[in-house]
Structure formats: structure tokens, C-alpha cells
Design an enzyme around this catalytic site. Structure first.
Site, PDB file in Angstrom:
ATOM      1  N   GLY A  90       0.814  -1.195   0.000  1.00 37.28           N
ATOM      2  CA  GLY A  90       0.000   0.000   0.000  1.00 37.28           C
ATOM      3  C   GLY A  90       0.852   1.251   0.000  1.00 37.28           C
ATOM      4  CB  CYS A  91       0.191   4.572  -1.472  1.00 38.25           C
ATOM      5  SG  CYS A  91      -1.513   4.799  -0.917  1.00 38.25           S
TER       6      CYS A  91
END
Lengths: 345, 345, 345, 345
Positions: D148-149
Site C-alpha cells: 500500500g502507498c
């Protein structure tokens, strides 16, 4: 790797040149000057370049810059450029000048719009660096005058149409808007975020210095003097120019004729992109790329042609075009280092 | 306090109406409808109104809305408006319609640009609600057609000049740009931040529905049919329209003549602001206010007049003008609740 | 109308003061000074005020400003303020000082974070101008120190909780972000649109001058010394502060207890808005208004409280609060001229 | 050129993948699917890719996509990804999955935060694709779960410090903010320009799905269970994440120790950039690049460490990291196609 240098690297055209050179397969940056930041590491001023441009800013001595380079980009204000270019040429380096100093072929016109010219003898050998129109001359040049940002957007749209006689040279209007980086990186009140953000306004409405440059090239294309009504506006974005141009079509010319003319003129040109019917240029789609998007619509009520041209004022409108010129002048592939696509969104 | 209601309050013109009414000394909001948010508290949809607009959104029944109100603002799409207006009028309430349904005096023109008209018999009594031009008629009206946002910017600049015969009715061009709220609050891909931010582009280039509305009023002002070339653009800002208008001055007309004409036409008008020489309109300077800024420049090369008009598309371009009309229709001071200045920066 | 003046009106807090005073039912602006723009009309510098503030900027002589006014807002940098305030008070006018010069009760703390203090004798009579906590003292004051913008956001969230013993005074963290107008209107490189737009970064991470001010008031509320970890960030917007605050709840304290505490503490306060469960503060919803939005969430994993406070740094964070203080000092209704709602979108 | 395909190419991670693949020296895009735009040319949906990605969007059949490709990027929502991945693997292609479906090693945790897992048997062979920590495993993997970012920003800052025992695993707080592209390209009301622009707010404050992913990897690094307080915020920009992380240093740890730890851990890593003392990460400096900028400050009052990490949520936070993983899985140079610098301004 061919060594190149930059005179005046602390502005937005300067950092864009450094970005492009850092990613370029054939160019190597040997020196970059800045009066304001002399002695400081480039990467402390421009954090995006950290680890890739490890030079300090040097003093702005043109001969020194030229000594280690085969080509120097001069990214300084007009007048400052003309003061440095002779020494660079004398040192044996070629020059791509991003200022206005060598764009106008007529010294009187220059002096009317700018200031006294101190080396008019160089005007004859300066080549106007819009490669799609002057490719062969650029290849042979040792001094190239890199075109203005607004100018490039207008010329790419109009020159083929004037050359082909599709539009009238009378009554041309260019209504243009530019992101704020076109005004440079000076610490000026009117460029503050608080002034520009959520704002839109016109400026220089009674005469902008890009006007004579447009008229010079449009007149050459038309084979007759062209007078242009030009209105620049300031956009609340960092990069991007959109020019909306109004032109009278000559008899029988429709949208498709314009599109065909562009496609013929720009066949094989990787950077000039006439769009398919139904699509319109958007500054965001060319942001950071060396492209110009073109489109046309005919107003069904007035019959007037509307031409649209979008480019990134720092890339095809300045530093990208400068690298394109340098590639040609140095015998490299014209597209080397310039095939980057826009970062969207 | 005079009770008013809103049909269709969940869009950007709706929330702007609620903001203005909440701060208004003479109006009280009795009901606001929304199909999308029916039953929800207004302040959960529009947090800025918390504690000041404590109503829930109701169903969109026009008669019910009208029952408790002396005037209803219809802030719904065209076609939806004309389906509701007869019932509101029948219930005895006045209407300010923010849609396009009653703006065009000629039903055929409406049907050419929009759709079939279901109550053409109301067109005769509908008053075009640009109070600076139709004040007396607005005062007496029970149905006011609130003008389009782009249209207001163009008419305010051109109507006095055409009436006074200062500019040619031929060859008029309006190059306009609007912030994104002008396109409404629908959840559409092309209105996403990721699409609009750091972008600028033209749209509807072969014909925008505001064109016939402009032409209708410009023709009346000129006393002869006017055809206008109009190009809208989308700006990466929330609010604001700037129109840059090109017009041919008639013999002897210079900048000062235009300025004088405007000053005479708009003497005593609090919302129309011709700027002093050297100043140019800026959308940020009218943001949230009911003002229009005007300026003029003459292009020294082509002799063409450039007219500039800035307004906030949601205020003077929509809901502010609607409140101005309502003030007149209800016998209140025309400026009541509308003297707010732009929030800058 | 009570005459008031502004010392230092060319910054963003200055123009915000002028906007609020121009719309105020009980205040009249008699003079406004600016070193930079002395002699120029206010409306040429701030076009939004055209027709409503028709004064020229005057010289910055405090006694002259004070002579025609019952209260002077000093909107100049720290040190400049303390050099002017004694003369204004001596001339019989009251002062709301928007600088930091009279905020810190302890002169040594001031001198540690700022510079030598030239009139420490005034610190005793200066009242800390957060009306929701010091209303009676403000009413009686002739010198009010208007709080810092970040400070207001943090105090409004924490002071009632510390007073009521709901959160631990240990381990408090305020992670805040501000729009760029908080940094003023100086022509500085780091405030250019090209630097701020599409950017987000922290700054002053090892110590920001608002820290001792927060700690002073939090310690008073807690009845014990409080040390706060504070991190400011710069947002790419013009106006708005959001503080996200982390606090350890004391035994048994849950979200509802925090909400109840705020509702009790701020019952009847028009400007402090604890939001309903499920809603979160948004800078856009308070933009241009004098409001603070508050919300709380408890982290289900760590048990830590997250407090959120949003305000407009120029309104409740500076000039709006200054007018609120002035209202109290001059016997006007506290809300006079301050009930404007945010302009959304 | 190695053939690769994209399942789900019409979102922002999809267009970013296409941009990176189009400029990649070793990858060739053979197919890209989209339910929404099936049959349309990619370049009509994403004008920036015109002339460089000339495919139409195809149907979303995983086996067909896999047939012509050695690796498929799955850029679809969670659940949709796990429905497609088995078929792609069965067809013999490798997978880099940009969804959350294979990031959590514990199926119960996945099901607690997301939904039932339909192929838990693949979790064992899925490699967590943060190459700087799992390079060898990625090289050998046929299924990589792209992180995930937000997660990437937090892990890059904290993992080396936890591994080295420099900070306490207790009391960690990550206060993060992301540009709007992190929320995807869905036509949602809350992502409109009118809602996001000139706004800043927190969201998902009681639990964001990236939390268990962070805790999983932080716990592995610490060798003990870690609970993290995480607060995401929405920034008014298109791209960029900044995480400000608060951590308790263990005895004797100062700023330099943190910097040294990072420099050791990331020696030779081209994409992880610990900054020199005095510099702070800025989202604009990594925009469009695959870099993470890191910095540290110690709060002199509380002794708490503040860690800062900036990245582009679409590049190192999603598609850039996905290409980095693909490079490793396909035996290409890890940096191939990923050395682009941020476009500034």
C-alpha cells in the site's frame, strides 16, 4: 557523453534543463552557474535533483563555462544573454540561447520592444530554433535562438496553415494562457501562491514582447506582413500553455482541411500531435513532455476557425525545445532524452 | 423576514443560495428540496452551514415548497424546472428560475438548443433577470429567468457599448474561462480533482448553449441580429469566470470612450465595477461577491478592443444574481444580503 | 460607527482586517498604514476592496494613527509592534496586537524564542485575546495580544479537556498544517506558487515559535507544566489550518466524554463548533468564517485520542479573532461583523 | 522486449503503469483491460499516451490477458484481484498484484479488515513486494503483493530503525497525508475538484485498512507485536504522500544515529534517499519519480523523534514499485524504466 553547461541554472528553465540533461543518454552536465546560489550544491536548491546532479553552482563566467563544454545553454534574462554569448562562441562552444536576444531578425524591432542590442552582428548567424520549421539550419548553427513559449504554441498551429494558404493572414487573434512558471522563479509579489492560486486574469494586454516574434515568423510563413492580436493570461497552475487562436478560413477550408494540412506538415514529427476529431488539447496531457497537442473547430455560426495548441511552457516552450536544438547541433538523435510522457494525473 | 424556498438545493448553486439566504437580513429559508439527499440534514451535506441552516432536505414537490414561501428559487436542471414552475406559480409564489428554461424568448430557439418546451405560454411573462438592464420589469415579475453565468459576464461588458453604438455588432468574439463549479456538483469523471487540477482546456467548442442567450440580448442591444463566436474553457479553480471579448471599435472610439460609456451606464450600480485605467479584472477579487469587474484595452497593432469581465459564476453568475432579483421582486433593498466582499487571498 | 485604524495593512492579516471592517456594522476604518505602499490607494493594492475602502495607505506613525481612532489593530511583525504600541496607548487608543509581542507572559520565554523585549512593563496589562477563555479580561483590556493561528486551533481543542482532567498533560502531540497565507505576503521564494502548489512538507520541525505560546496556555489549563510536541506543515492552499492532536485519555474517558466536555465548555459560543459524531473538520468549511470546527476519535488499537480542529488562519486564527476582541473592548456585540459563513466550494 | 499485460487499466494506477511501461526499455505492453472502457482506444481515455500506447482496452478475461504476457499487473480492487489471480498463474504468467488481496500473511486479519478470502492457499507463496526489504524473495516469486502507498512511506522510515533497535515499538504514531489520486479515479462526489481543492481534512480516523499491513511488517521488523496509531488525511494535490511519524528513541539515540542507520540500510539503494541534515522531504520533489525522501528531527522539548517520508503514491507507492518488482521477477535491471526525476515545478 557530450559535455554541456548552463549559464543561469537557478530559474525554472534552468532546473528543467538540468532535469532533462540528467536523464539524457548523450549529454553530461559539466557546470551550471548562478549568481544567487553560487557555491551552493544544486541539490540543496532543487531537491528533486539530489543524487543525480551533484555539482555546485559556479560563478557566471561565460568563458569558464564554455571551456569544459561543447555547448552552453544560456538561461538568463535578455541583455544578460547577449553580454555572455560572444565569449562563449569565442571559446569554441555552441550556444542555445533561451532568452529573447537573438530571436528577432530585425535589430530595430528588438530595440523597440526590448533594449539596445550590443552584438547585432550575431543576429545573422543566429538560427531561430523551432526545429520543425528550421531543422537543417539548426543542425548547422553555432548559435540558436530558442523560441518563446507562447510563440511556439502559436507558430505550430498557424505556420503550416499560412504556408498552405488555408487561413487569412488578416485578423488573427491569439488568446493564450500560461502557468506561472513562465514568469520565472523570481521572488515577486504577483507570483506568490496567495496571489495566483484560485485566480485567473489577463496581463500585458496592450502589448507583450512575444508579439513581434510571432509576427516575424507568421509573416515569413504568409509571405506578407501579419499583424496579430495577442492576449496573455495567467493560469493558477505551474506548467502549461493553451493558445486559442481565431482565424478566418479561406474559401472552402473546413476542419478536415486544417487537420490534413497539419498531418502532412507534421508527418513523422514525434513532438507535434494533431488530435483526432472530437479531442481537444489539455495542458495536463503534455505536462513535462516535449509535445504540442493541436486541434481545430469551426464555429458553425460565425464560420471562424478556432485553433487550439497546448504545450508545457518549460519543455517544448523552453528547455525541452532547447535540448531538441542541442541534439541537432551536436549530431545526436533529435528525440534523445525527450520521449518522456506527461505525468498524469 | 420573508419566507423563501429552494427547489433543488444540493448542487453548488443551491448551497450558494443557502449561504446567501442564511446571511440575509430579510429572507428566511423555509424549505429546501433534494432528490438525492431527501431526509438528510442540510448541514450534514454542507458542513459550512452547520448551525445556521438547520433544515432537512425535503422532497421535491413544488406545491409543498410553494405553500410556505412567497418566492421559490428553482435550482434544478433545465426541463426539471419547467415541470415545476407552473405549480409554484399556481400556488401563489413567485419564482426565480436558475435554469435555462425561461431565458430564451423564442421557443423555437429554445427547442433547437435544448429540448421541447412544455409551457411556452409562460415565456411571455418571464423576465430576463439581469437587473442592471431590466430592473423595472424584474420588480413587477412573478417569474424571472436568471441569466447564465458566462452570459452575464459578456452582456455586462457589451450591452452598453452596443446600445451606445461604440462597437460593431459584427465579428464579436468571447473567449471565456470558468471555474469548475459552473459545471455543477454531479459525480462526473471529468470534474474530478485528478482531471481538473493543473489542467486547462477548451470545451463545447462548436457550440455552447449560452450562445443563443448571449445573441438574444446582444441583438436587442444592437438593434440588429448579432452573431457571436464563443469559446468556453475549464479553469482549475472552484469559482470565477473571466471573459476576454474582442470587438471592433467604431470610428473614433478609444479606451476612454468605452470606460466613459460603462461609467455612465453603471453609475450608481453597486455590483458593476469598471476599473481604473491600468487595472485588470481578476476572478479572485470577486470570489464570493456579487460584483463584476470590467476593463478595456485597445490593441495598438490591430486596433481591436479587448474587453475583460470577471465575476463569480456562483454569485453574480447565478445565486447572487438570483437573490438580487428576489430582492427586487419582494420589495427589499436590491443590495440586501449581497454586499459581501471577496475573501482574499 | 466607532473609528479604528490599522498599523500595517498591506499583509494578508491587514487585508483581512479591512475586509471585515468594511462589512462591519459598527466599525469605521479611519486610517491604514503601510511602509511599502505609503501613498497608494488601498484599492489599487487590493482590488477586492475597490469602492469600499477608499483610503490611501498612510505612513506608519503610531501616534497619528491613534489620534483618529479609538482602537488600533497592529498587524506588523513582532518587534515592530512593541515599538509602536506604547505610543498608541499613550495617545489614548486601545490596541489589539496581532503580533507575538505581548502573548507570552514571561519575558524570559519571549526573549528566548524571539528577541529582547523593549516594553516588558506592558506584559502585565496585556490580555491574551482568546475570548472564549478570557472574555471578561478582554472586555476590560486596553491591550490585547491576539493569539497565534496554530495556537488557537490547539487551545480550543485541548484547554477544556485539560481543565476538566479528561486527558493527560503528558505526551501531547499537535500535528498541524496551514495554508500559505499564514506565512504572510512577503515576496519570498518559498512562498511562490511554483514552490507551494502541488506540494506538502513539514517545516520548523525542531521548534516553532508557537510552541511556547501553546505550552503557556495549556499549562495554565492543566495546572501543571505541559510540554507539547508540535509539527507544522505547509499546505498548498491559501487559507486554513487543521490540527490533528494526539492525547492520552485519562481513565474511562471516551469519545462521548470529550464531545460532552466541549459542548458544555462551548455552550452558547457561536464560533466554536463541536461536530456531531461521524463528521470531521474540513478547512474548506470554515474558510473566510470565524469558526473553529472540532471533532474527536479514539483509536481502537492504541486507545489514543485524536482531536481535530479546523479554522481559517486569517479569520479565527488572526483578523477575525482580532475583530472579536475589538468588539468586546469597544462594547459592541461580540459577533458583530463576524457571522459570515464560509464560501463553498 | 518482454510482453506484459494489465488487468484493470483505466484507473490512476493503471495509467501510471502504462506511462512507465511505455517508457521502459525492456517491457512491452500487449494488452490492457477495462470493464468501463472496453473497446475504446486507450489514448482516447488518456490523451497523454496518444501515439505511444495504441491498444484498445480489452475485456477483463484473466486467461486471455495472461496468454500473451509473461507477467500481468492486476490493478483492480481487492476481491476482484483474487478472483483473477489463480487463472493468470495457471496460464503460466507471473503476477504483480496492486490490490490488498495478498498483502496480509494472516487470512483472519485479511477477513477482519476486508472480506472473505477465496484463495488463501496462495498467501504462502505471495511475496510482499517491498524490494528494499524482500529483494531475493521477489526475484523468485511468481506472485508479488505490491504494498500500500501509505504503508510504503511508513515502512521505509521505520523498518530499519526497529530492526536496529533504535526506536521503541511502543507508541508509534503515523500522521499521513495523501494526494487525491490515492483514492482512485471513480466518479465520486467527495473526489470532485469542488470538494477537494482548497481543502484539507482527515478521514478513516478510527481505522484505515493500511493499518494491519503496517503492523504486520513493523512487527516483523521489531520482532514483537507493534500497534500503530495511524491517521490519514486528504491533500488538495494529485500525487504525493507525506508521513510524519512520531517515535520514542531508545537510550542514546539521536538524529545522527537515525540518519546513519538509514544510510547503512539503504546504501546502494537508488530509490531511498535519506536527506542531509537541514533538508526535509517534499512531495513535489518526488512527484512522478520512484523515490522516497527521508528525514529526521528530534523534538528538543519532548525528546520524541519525528520521522518524515515523502513519496509519490502512484509511483513508489503503487505502479513504480510494481514495475520495480516486475523488473526483479523478470531478470531485468531493477532500475530499468524507473530513473525518471520529478517534474518540478
Amino acid at each position: 557523453m557530450i559535455p554541456v553547461a548552463i549559464l543561469g541554472g537557478s530559474g525554472y528553465t534552468g532546473v528543467e534543463l538540468m532535469r532533462l540533461i540528467a536523464m539524457h543518454p548523450g549529454l553530461e552536465l559539466t557546470a551550471v552557474s548562478s549568481r544567487q546560489f553560487e557555491g551552493q550544491k544544486v541539490s540543496r536548491v532543487f531537491g528533486a535533483l539530489e543524487g543525480r546532479v551533484d555539482l555546485p553552482f559556479t560563478s557566471a563566467d561565460p568563458a569558464t563555462l564554455a571551456a569544459g563544454a561543447r555547448l552552453v545553454f544560456t538561461a538568463v534574462p535578455h541583455q544578460t544573454a547577449m553580454a555572455a554569448v560572444p565569449a562563449i562562441l569565442a571559446a569554441g562552444a555552441k550556444v542555445v540561447d533561451l532568452s529573447a536576444d537573438f530571436r528577432l531578425r530585425d535589430v530595430a524591432t528588438y530595440q523597440e520592444w526590448y533594449a539596445p542590442h550590443t552584438c547585432p552582428e550575431l543576429l545573422d548567424q543566429a538560427v531561430y530554433g523551432l526545429p520543425e520549421f528550421y531543422r537543417q539550419q539548426v543542425k548547422a548553427a553555432r548559435l540558436v535562438a530558442n523560441p518563446g513559449c507562447y510563440v511556439t504554441s502559436v507558430l505550430v498551429a498557424l505556420v503550416p496553415l499560412l504556408r498552405a494558404g488555408l487561413v487569412s493572414p488578416q485578423g488573427l487573434i491569439a488568446d493564450s494562457a500560461s502557468g506561472v512558471s513562465g514568469a520565472g522563479r523570481g521572488a515577486k509579489l504577483n507570483l506568490l501562491h496567495g496571489e495566483v492560486h484560485e485566480n485567473f486574469k489577463a496581463y500585458a494586454v496592450a502589448g507583450h514582447r512575444h508579439t513581434p516574434e510571432m509576427e516575424q515568423e507568421l509573416s515569413l510563413a504568409a509571405g506578407a506582413p501579419v499583424r496579430l492580436t495577442f492576449t496573455p493570461h495567467l493560469l493558477p497552475l505551474d506548467r502549461g500553455i493553451l493558445s486559442t487562436i481565431y482565424a478566418q478560413p479561406l474559401a472552402g477550408v473546413d476542419e478536415q482541411a486544417v487537420r490534413d494540412c497539419w498531418r502532412t506538415a507534421y508527418a513523422g514529427e514525434p513532438f507535434i500531435r494533431p488530435l483526432d476529431k472530437g479531442l481537444l488539447p489539455a495542458t495536463k496531457e503534455v505536462r513535462g513532455s516535449n509535445r504540442v497537442q493541436l486541434a481545430v473547430a469551426i464555429d458553425p455560426r460565425s464560420g471562424l476557425l478556432k485553433l487550439f495548441a497546448a504545450l508545457d511552457n518549460l519543455t517544448k516552450g523552453a528547455s525541452g525545445q532547447a535540448v531538441q536544438n542541442a541534439n541537432l547541433m551536436l549530431g545526436l538523435a533529435e528525440t534523445a532524452g525527450l520521449m518522456e510522457l506527461a505525468v498524469t494525473p
